[in-house]
Design a protein around this motif. Structure first.
Motif, PDB file in Angstrom:
ATOM      1  N   ARG A  91       0.843  -1.214   0.000  1.00  0.00           N
ATOM      2  CA  ARG A  91       0.000   0.000   0.000  1.00  0.00           C
ATOM      3  C   ARG A  91       0.875   1.260   0.000  1.00  0.00           C
ATOM      4  O   ARG A  91       0.597   2.211  -0.738  1.00  0.00           O
ATOM      5  N   ARG A  92       1.913   1.249   0.828  1.00  0.00           N
ATOM      6  CA  ARG A  92       2.809   2.420   0.872  1.00  0.00           C
ATOM      7  C   ARG A  92       3.477   2.634  -0.483  1.00  0.00           C
ATOM      8  O   ARG A  92       3.576   3.756  -0.970  1.00  0.00           O
ATOM      9  N   ALA A 140      -1.266 -11.440  -6.390  1.00  0.00           N
ATOM     10  CA  ALA A 140      -2.192 -10.749  -7.292  1.00  0.00           C
ATOM     11  C   ALA A 140      -3.500 -10.415  -6.580  1.00  0.00           C
ATOM     12  O   ALA A 140      -4.052  -9.317  -6.767  1.00  0.00           O
ATOM     13  N   ARG A 141      -4.011 -11.321  -5.743  1.00  0.00           N
ATOM     14  CA  ARG A 141      -5.251 -11.053  -4.992  1.00  0.00           C
ATOM     15  C   ARG A 141      -5.083  -9.860  -4.051  1.00  0.00           C
ATOM     16  O   ARG A 141      -5.999  -9.055  -3.884  1.00  0.00           O
ATOM     17  N   VAL A 142      -3.915  -9.756  -3.426  1.00  0.00           N
ATOM     18  CA  VAL A 142      -3.651  -8.627  -2.528  1.00  0.00           C
ATOM     19  C   VAL A 142      -3.564  -7.326  -3.318  1.00  0.00           C
ATOM     20  O   VAL A 142      -4.073  -6.288  -2.877  1.00  0.00           O
ATOM     21  N   LEU A 143      -2.954  -7.362  -4.483  1.00  0.00           N
ATOM     22  CA  LEU A 143      -2.728  -6.143  -5.265  1.00  0.00           C
ATOM     23  C   LEU A 143      -3.954  -5.648  -6.033  1.00  0.00           C
ATOM     24  O   LEU A 143      -4.105  -4.436  -6.224  1.00  0.00           O
ATOM     25  N   ARG A 144      -4.805  -6.543  -6.501  1.00  0.00           N
ATOM     26  CA  ARG A 144      -5.912  -6.137  -7.396  1.00  0.00           C
ATOM     27  C   ARG A 144      -6.746  -4.969  -6.872  1.00  0.00           C
ATOM     28  O   ARG A 144      -7.059  -4.055  -7.637  1.00  0.00           O
ATOM     29  N   PRO A 145      -7.117  -4.934  -5.594  1.00  0.00           N
ATOM     30  CA  PRO A 145      -7.915  -3.787  -5.130  1.00  0.00           C
ATOM     31  C   PRO A 145      -7.126  -2.474  -5.061  1.00  0.00           C
ATOM     32  O   PRO A 145      -7.712  -1.414  -4.933  1.00  0.00           O
ATOM     33  N   LEU A 146      -5.813  -2.554  -5.149  1.00  0.00           N
ATOM     34  CA  LEU A 146      -4.959  -1.378  -4.961  1.00  0.00           C
ATOM     35  C   LEU A 146      -4.488  -0.736  -6.263  1.00  0.00           C
ATOM     36  O   LEU A 146      -3.965   0.382  -6.237  1.00  0.00           O
ATOM     37  N   VAL A 147      -4.623  -1.445  -7.382  1.00  0.00           N
ATOM     38  CA  VAL A 147      -4.064  -0.970  -8.649  1.00  0.00           C
ATOM     39  C   VAL A 147      -5.128  -0.985  -9.745  1.00  0.00           C
ATOM     40  O   VAL A 147      -6.175  -1.608  -9.612  1.00  0.00           O
ATOM     41  N   ARG A 148      -4.830  -0.276 -10.822  1.00  0.00           N
ATOM     42  CA  ARG A 148      -5.737  -0.218 -11.965  1.00  0.00           C
ATOM     43  C   ARG A 148      -5.740  -1.528 -12.721  1.00  0.00           C
ATOM     44  O   ARG A 148      -6.773  -2.048 -13.091  1.00  0.00           O
TER      45      ARG A 148
END
Length: 176
Positions: A91-92, A140-148
């Motif tokens: 997130r940071r 990928a599951r962790v990142l998907r809500p954070l990126v386009r």
């Protein structure tokens, strides 16, 4: 990597090998690593090659403000598994990307979770939840809500590692 020149934050830069490659390609790397001796080697390596790159000691999971606050690319290789809170670090890092910037993560899953197999790492320790690496789909599951958008690229070619590999290795490229 985008076209050069791009401002690149190399987190967990170690001895600066990737920072040097980036500088040779015309990018402007800034390296951060927790180990002072590695940072010294990285600075020396880039200086001897004729590059004026900034290498600094710091916590890659929460990069020091003097590293900068806005980057075209944030690069990390085999670092996430060493962090006590990899989700918060991600997130940071994404917060440090310019609009349209990219997060490039070279990662893998090295430790087997199969009972009875020789395990060089303690899997899923409380202090380091991704000890032994993280599976591509989990990351990928962790990142998907954070990126386009993001893509996962398997890195199975033995030439990349100097030997055939049996474990999971990949790159994730995510766009802010």
């Amino acid at each position: 990597m985008p076209d050069s020149p791009a401002d690149v934050l190399d987190l967990g830069c170690g001895t600066g090998s990737l920072s040097l490659v980036l500088a040779e390609q015309g990018h402007r790397p800034v390296g951060v690593d927790l180990a002072p001796l590695m940072v010294e080697q990285a600075q020396r390596k880039l200086t001897e090659a004729g590059f004026d790159a900034v290498m600094m000691v710091g916590d890659a999971s929460d990069p020091p403000a003097r590293a900068g606050v806005s980057f075209d690319v944030i690069l990390s290789r085999h670092l996430l598994w060493t962090l006590p809170d990899p989700r918060e670090a991600l997130r940071r890092w994404i917060g440090l990307l310019r609009p349209g910037g990219r997060l490039v993560l070279v990662e893998g899953r090295w430790a087997s979770a199969e009972p009875g197999e020789d395990q060089p790492y303690e899997v899923e320790s409380e202090a380091m939840p991704w000890m032994g690496g993280v599976e591509a789909e989990r990351l990928a599951r962790v990142l998907r809500p954070l990126v386009r958008t993001l893509r996962v690229e398997p890195l199975r070619d033995a030439a990349l590692w100097g030997r055939p590999i049996q474990d999971e290795r990949y790159a994730v490229v995510a766009f802010a």
